[in-house]
Enzyme design. Sequence first.
Site, PDB file in Angstrom:
ATOM      1  N   CYS A  27     -17.888   2.687   6.657  1.00 53.91           N
ATOM      2  CA  CYS A  27     -17.060   1.486   6.695  1.00 53.91           C
ATOM      3  C   CYS A  27     -17.907   0.251   6.982  1.00 53.91           C
ATOM      4  O   CYS A  27     -18.626   0.199   7.989  1.00 53.91           O
ATOM      5  CB  CYS A  27     -15.958   1.613   7.743  1.00 53.91           C
TER       6      CYS A  27
ATOM      7  N   CYS B   4     -10.607   6.522  13.108  1.00 55.14           N
ATOM      8  CA  CYS B   4     -10.906   6.005  11.771  1.00 55.14           C
ATOM      9  C   CYS B   4     -12.289   6.510  11.359  1.00 55.14           C
ATOM     10  O   CYS B   4     -13.057   6.994  12.191  1.00 55.14           O
ATOM     11  CB  CYS B   4     -10.875   4.479  11.786  1.00 55.14           C
TER      12      CYS B   4
ATOM     13  N   LYS C  15      -2.850  -7.361   2.722  1.00 52.02           N
ATOM     14  CA  LYS C  15      -2.245  -6.048   2.531  1.00 52.02           C
ATOM     15  C   LYS C  15      -0.845  -6.004   3.129  1.00 52.02           C
ATOM     16  O   LYS C  15      -0.502  -6.776   4.027  1.00 52.02           O
ATOM     17  CB  LYS C  15      -3.116  -4.966   3.160  1.00 52.02           C
TER      18      LYS C  15
ATOM     19  N   CYS D  34     -13.760  -0.669  15.000  1.00 51.58           N
ATOM     20  CA  CYS D  34     -13.625  -2.119  14.951  1.00 51.58           C
ATOM     21  C   CYS D  34     -12.199  -2.470  15.350  1.00 51.58           C
ATOM     22  O   CYS D  34     -11.358  -1.572  15.496  1.00 51.58           O
ATOM     23  CB  CYS D  34     -13.977  -2.655  13.562  1.00 51.58           C
TER      24      CYS D  34
ATOM     25  N   ARG E 180       0.832  -1.204   0.000  1.00 50.15           N
ATOM     26  CA  ARG E 180       0.000   0.000   0.000  1.00 50.15           C
ATOM     27  C   ARG E 180       0.868   1.255   0.000  1.00 50.15           C
ATOM     28  O   ARG E 180       2.061   1.192  -0.256  1.00 50.15           O
ATOM     29  CB  ARG E 180      -0.924  -0.046   1.218  1.00 50.15           C
TER      30      ARG E 180
END
Length: 588
Positions: free
Chosen positions: A457, A451, A230, A496, A161
Amino acid sequence: MSSEQDRPKPTSEGNNLLALGEGNGSKVEQIKLESRHLRGTISEELKLPTSHLSEDLVQLIKFHGSYQQEDRDQRQSRKASGEEKAYQFMVRSRIPGGIVTADQYLLQDDLTNRIGNSTLRVTTRQSFQIHGILKGNLHEAIHSINTSLLSTLSACGDVNRNVMACPAPVASRAQAQVQEIAREIAFHLAPRSRAYYEIWIDGEHSHDIEAPGEDEVVEPIYGNTYLPRKFKIGVAYPGDNCIDIYTQDIGLIAKIENETLVGFTLVIGGGMGTTHGKAETHPLLAQPFADVTVEQALPVVETIVTVQRDYGDRQNRKHARMKYVVEERGIPWFKAEVEQRLGYTLANPSPVHFHELNDHLGWQQQADGRWCLGLNIVNGRIKDTGTLRLKSGLRAITQEFQPEFRLTGQQNILLANIPEEQKAALEARLSEFGISSNPDDAGTYRFAMACPALPTCGLAVAESERLLPNVVKQIEGDLQALGLADEKISIRMTGCPNGCARPYMGDIGLVGRSKDIYNLYLGGDTENTRLNTLYAQGVKTAEIAPTLLPLFSFWKNERQNQEGFGDYCHRIGFAQLKEKAAAHITIG
């Protein structure tokens, strides 16, 4: 994971990946294998008069820099009225080291107004995200970003990323090289498939990498199924951990002698993600790995990526990050595997010491005599709200002064290359829009991050960005009452356990468990070199500040040598903290 003897010898192209381990790989592995190198049927479905993509393409579109989402605030009402979900897309740009030109910023701003939700978001990995894009506008968004000489390729997905780097304006040639290596790594590890250019740029080649010829291996680094999960890389300047180097899969810490970059100390195996109720998943810090020269950096990084490609878990995506390969096989095994592939021995890692996590806010003079101004952006969200017209103000400043933008790992913005004679005028213009240039005005929120979580999300089980300002306001009031308002405390919240805002680092971490319920983590350090630890489970939103208040009081009265809140909690220990807190409640 399967034992080493159960695995076939990895091929140089990494195309035999689904044979590794037991079974045929997860569903996502099958999607990647059958995608024709990330093409799938994206082009065909973009032409259909539908509001969303099919299930398989939801996974595939991530490699192109986009997530399919929905406005979950509308879920119940739309379900009751028989309507489909309120589908939308988020598009994330890949911006190595977080450096963008004034024109590139203005294009992102334009897109948010024209086809987004009128807000722009700075991510915790020094990128921009545009939310609220409808499927019919997805091609325009990605195509337009590429016309500005940025890209969205590999901003998401099972590939490397965005590569982070200290964004501070160049103070020396060595610092410039630190930022240049981040860019080199990003472009070198970008997927080589033509799919991205065929779909989004009408068959044209990208400005930053050359597509392979017909006789070349399509993905010489990644193979047919890319990485198991990722992958994240960061490049740090000596002494300043502003990019949270120990949370990266690969962290490169620059070694500088006499203002000359001589190499890097590498740490590997960091990662934040975990899953509630699954003890086998957990956050981990990167471990010391090796010292490399400047010339060795790129081939060593690539080789580490190939080891993860060949040995990462492709059956269980919750166990697929490289941190588990490093944890379970160990640094000696990993280093031997890398050295065998390189054909030479790597030097042992040098000791690494970080003395600060610099947020780079406020006015700072550059080596060339010009100035840089760091602005606090609450949760990275650039929008106009009441008297704070942040989005309008940044647009006006950009048009008038043409600063270079540098995005930080704390979701803030640095306006660079401001001439001395323009400082006063720029400050005056900022104040017209209610934007403060004084970092102290951020108060306790200066070191807070959240976030996006709800409503966009799909993984969020609790609020984060929309809730944290109120939580911090309560905490700030308590700190002021105790005479601790000027103390540096980092607070990080996620909706989360996946850890996008890196809540398992720093003084206070808040991780959503369900609606209005959070796990409370304490005991990290201000330099972000130590994981914090779970202190209390299932804390209701209304109880977060009251739970912390007695701990702040203990800290004030018992700390040693101005130690930080996280250091105090770590030194005292949670058993004693809980005992003292229980006694405090009983007495109260």
